[in-house]
Design a protein around this motif. Structure first.
Motif, short mmCIF file in Angstrom:
data_model
loop_
_atom_site.label_atom_id
_atom_site.label_comp_id
_atom_site.label_asym_id
_atom_site.label_seq_id
_atom_site.Cartn_x
_atom_site.Cartn_y
_atom_site.Cartn_z
N CYS A 225 1.01 -1.24 -0.16
CA CYS A 225 0.08 0.03 -0.08
C CYS A 225 0.74 1.17 0.16
N LEU A 226 1.88 1.32 0.78
CA LEU A 226 2.62 2.45 0.84
C LEU A 226 3.48 2.62 -0.56
N ALA A 227 3.99 1.47 -1.00
CA ALA A 227 4.74 1.65 -2.29
C ALA A 227 3.81 2.19 -3.40
N HIS A 228 2.55 1.78 -3.46
CA HIS A 228 1.61 2.09 -4.62
C HIS A 228 1.18 3.67 -4.24
N LEU A 229 1.01 3.75 -2.96
CA LEU A 229 0.60 5.20 -2.87
C LEU A 229 2.11 6.28 -3.12
N MET A 230 3.39 5.76 -2.83
CA MET A 230 4.40 6.60 -3.21
C MET A 230 4.53 6.70 -4.81
N ASP A 231 4.20 5.55 -5.53
CA ASP A 231 4.21 5.64 -6.81
C ASP A 231 3.01 6.46 -7.66
N ASP A 232 1.95 6.38 -6.93
CA ASP A 232 0.90 7.35 -7.42
C ASP A 232 0.96 8.77 -6.98
N ARG A 233 1.69 9.07 -6.02
CA ARG A 233 2.23 10.34 -5.64
C ARG A 233 3.30 10.98 -6.80
N ARG A 234 3.87 10.09 -7.14
CA ARG A 234 4.84 10.76 -8.08
C ARG A 234 4.49 11.01 -9.33
N GLN A 235 3.25 10.56 -9.65
CA GLN A 235 2.41 10.92 -10.94
C GLN A 235 1.35 11.94 -10.61
N SER A 236 0.74 12.11 -9.54
CA SER A 236 -0.45 12.66 -9.21
C SER A 236 -0.02 14.04 -8.38
N PRO A 237 -0.53 15.36 -8.94
CA PRO A 237 -0.28 16.46 -8.54
C PRO A 237 -1.01 16.97 -7.33
N SER A 238 -1.60 16.10 -6.63
CA SER A 238 -2.31 16.26 -5.18
C SER A 238 -2.38 15.04 -4.34
N PRO A 239 -2.52 15.18 -3.21
CA PRO A 239 -2.47 14.00 -2.12
C PRO A 239 -3.52 13.27 -2.56
N LEU A 240 -3.56 11.77 -2.11
CA LEU A 240 -4.36 10.78 -2.52
C LEU A 240 -4.74 10.22 -1.30
N PRO A 241 -6.00 10.73 -0.79
CA PRO A 241 -6.74 10.36 0.49
C PRO A 241 -7.14 8.93 0.56
N ARG A 242 -7.61 8.52 -0.56
CA ARG A 242 -8.37 7.08 -0.41
C ARG A 242 -7.20 6.12 -0.17
N GLN A 243 -5.80 6.24 -1.02
CA GLN A 243 -4.98 5.12 -0.36
C GLN A 243 -4.46 5.48 0.97
N MET A 244 -4.53 6.74 1.47
CA MET A 244 -3.83 6.93 2.60
C MET A 244 -4.72 6.59 3.74
N LEU A 245 -6.14 6.55 3.58
CA LEU A 245 -7.24 6.05 4.53
C LEU A 245 -6.95 4.56 4.55
N GLU A 246 -6.75 3.72 3.53
CA GLU A 246 -6.31 2.21 3.55
C GLU A 246 -5.05 2.08 4.19
N LEU A 247 -4.25 2.86 4.06
CA LEU A 247 -2.84 2.74 4.67
C LEU A 247 -2.97 2.54 6.38
N ARG A 248 -3.86 3.67 6.68
CA ARG A 248 -4.15 3.88 8.16
C ARG A 248 -4.86 2.78 8.76
N LEU A 249 -5.85 1.92 7.87
CA LEU A 249 -6.72 0.89 8.26
C LEU A 249 -5.84 -0.17 8.58
N LEU A 250 -4.76 -0.52 7.58
CA LEU A 250 -4.00 -1.71 7.69
C LEU A 250 -3.00 -1.50 9.01
N ALA A 251 -2.60 -0.29 9.24
CA ALA A 251 -1.63 0.02 10.32
C ALA A 251 -2.53 -0.27 11.64
N GLU A 252 -3.77 0.08 11.42
CA GLU A 252 -4.50 -0.07 12.73
C GLU A 252 -4.75 -1.45 13.06
N ARG A 253 -5.00 -2.31 11.98
CA ARG A 253 -5.49 -3.47 12.32
C ARG A 253 -4.28 -4.41 12.57
N SER A 254 -3.21 -4.19 12.08
CA SER A 254 -2.09 -5.13 12.34
C SER A 254 -0.79 -4.22 12.49
#
Length: 364
Positions: A225-254
């Motif tokens: 999730c982190l790598a995909h988020l960083m890869d998308d951020r290299r392409q996108s001119p704005s933050p990507l909250p959907r991927q960041m939300l999934e990152l937080r849920l993964l970190a909270e669960r495990s």
């Protein structure tokens, strides 16, 4: 009509407040929110089906306008119907791969469907089914799908050892396309996510009728999730909250072993980018991560301000960072030395040039 940039930025901040664990600040809550602009931002970031879940979680559904409540409930119901179809098609794919003796590991949104990462199953939008298979079984997996009526819907391109996945395959009677991966991520991130290790650590999950689906190990899910988020951020001119939300849920669960996660990205030479990404996720969606890894607050706040207010400057900064090994004399010399030692200059340089082009070109 699309809102002005100022309205769009305010709506973006409102939406990220809704995604964070604390929610909108009391006592006003969502009073005075620009809902037409928020609906537009949520649609742009594919978060429409998540808005209902977040409003309900914060106890705000009774306080929003009736039209907004109806829209959110409709988006959530459509999301649940979509997930049911995705689950059924993923199970059919798993049966097909199992019959062929192929371990197929479900990734990203499809994995979230089966392990119920989201409290509301329809909250996670997904456009296709991503599946990782061993590189030496990739052609067999494609043949199995084509025998079932799947066909590529993208132009064919040369597959190399560094390529991530085959062209997307689609079936005329099925809703979701399939992307067969031999690597989870693009070239720059592959040292942090070696596919053989991901396949070896994958876990089987029973789903009924004697069928099992394979999902990545929890820490591998988070690193992907982190790598995909960083890869998308290299392409996108704005933050990507959907991927960041999934990152937080993964970190909270495990809760991950953050030093081990940092070491994996350090091995890929992208440690600083990792810290910027984690800090941005903390600021936008409330990700909790160890203070000992945090960069000076001024650094990441400046980077976040660029992304939200000056996306062109943020994009130029990423381009400069990616091009640094090719234009900085010291780094260029090191790259040339490693290329010479590799014994094949073209094989060493070509994937790095391709990665630079793909990561900085316009998003498809």
């Amino acid at each position: 009509m699309k809102p002005s940039q100022a309205r769009y930025r305010r709506a973006f901040r409102s939406l990220t407040a809704l995604l964070s664990p604390a929610g909108p600040r009391p006592p006003e809550g969502t009073d005075g929110w620009d809902w037409p602009a928020i609906v537009q931002v949520a649609a742009d970031f594919r978060l429409a089906s998540a808005v209902h879940w977040r409003l309900d979680e914060h106890g705000l559904l009774p306080r929003v306008p009736e039209a907004v409540r109806d829209w959110a409930e409709g988006a959530a119901e459509l999301g649940r119907l979509r997930v049911e179809a995705q689950r059924a098609e993923a199970m059919a794919l798993a049966r097909l791969m199992e019959a062929g003796g192929i371990r197929a590991v479900l990734l990203k949104g499809t994995a979230a469907v089966f392990d119920q990462l989201y409290p509301d199953p329809g909250a996670r939008y997904s456009g296709d089914i991503d599946v990782l298979v061993p590189a030496d079984r990739l052609d067999q997996a494609r043949a199995l799908l084509q025998a079932e009526g799947f066909a590529p819907i993208q132009g064919p391109y040369a597959m190399t050892a560094w390529a991530k996945h085959l062209p997307r395959l689609a079936h005329p009677a099925r809703r979701f396309g399939v992307e067969l991966h031999q690597n989870l991520v693009e070239t720059a991130f592959q040292p942090a996510l070696p596919s053989p290790a991901i396949l070896a650590r994958a876990r089987a999950m029973p789903v009924g009728d004697g069928l099992e689906v394979w999902l990545p190990a929890p820490e591998d899910r988070l690193v992907h999730c982190l790598a995909h988020l960083m890869d998308d951020r290299r392409q996108s001119p704005s933050p990507l909250p959907r991927q960041m939300l999934e990152l937080r849920l993964l970190a909270e669960r495990s809760p991950p072993n953050w030093p081990a996660v940092a070491a994996r990205f350090r091995s890929a030479g992208i440690h600083a980018e990792l810290l910027d990404t984690l800090a941005t996720a903390e600021a936008l969606v409330g990700l909790a991560w160890p203070r000992c890894f945090q960069r000076p607050r001024l650094v990441w706040r400046w980077r976040l301000w660029q992304q939200v207010h000056l996306p062109g400057l943020a994009r130029a900064g990423r381009l400069l960072h990616l091009a640094a090994p090719l234009i900085h004399p010291r780094r260029a010399a090191g790259l040339a030395w490693r290329a010479a030692r590799s014994g094949d200059l073209r094989a060493f340089i070509a994937p790095r040039l391709r990665d630079l082009r793909d990561r900085t070109g316009p998003r498809a």
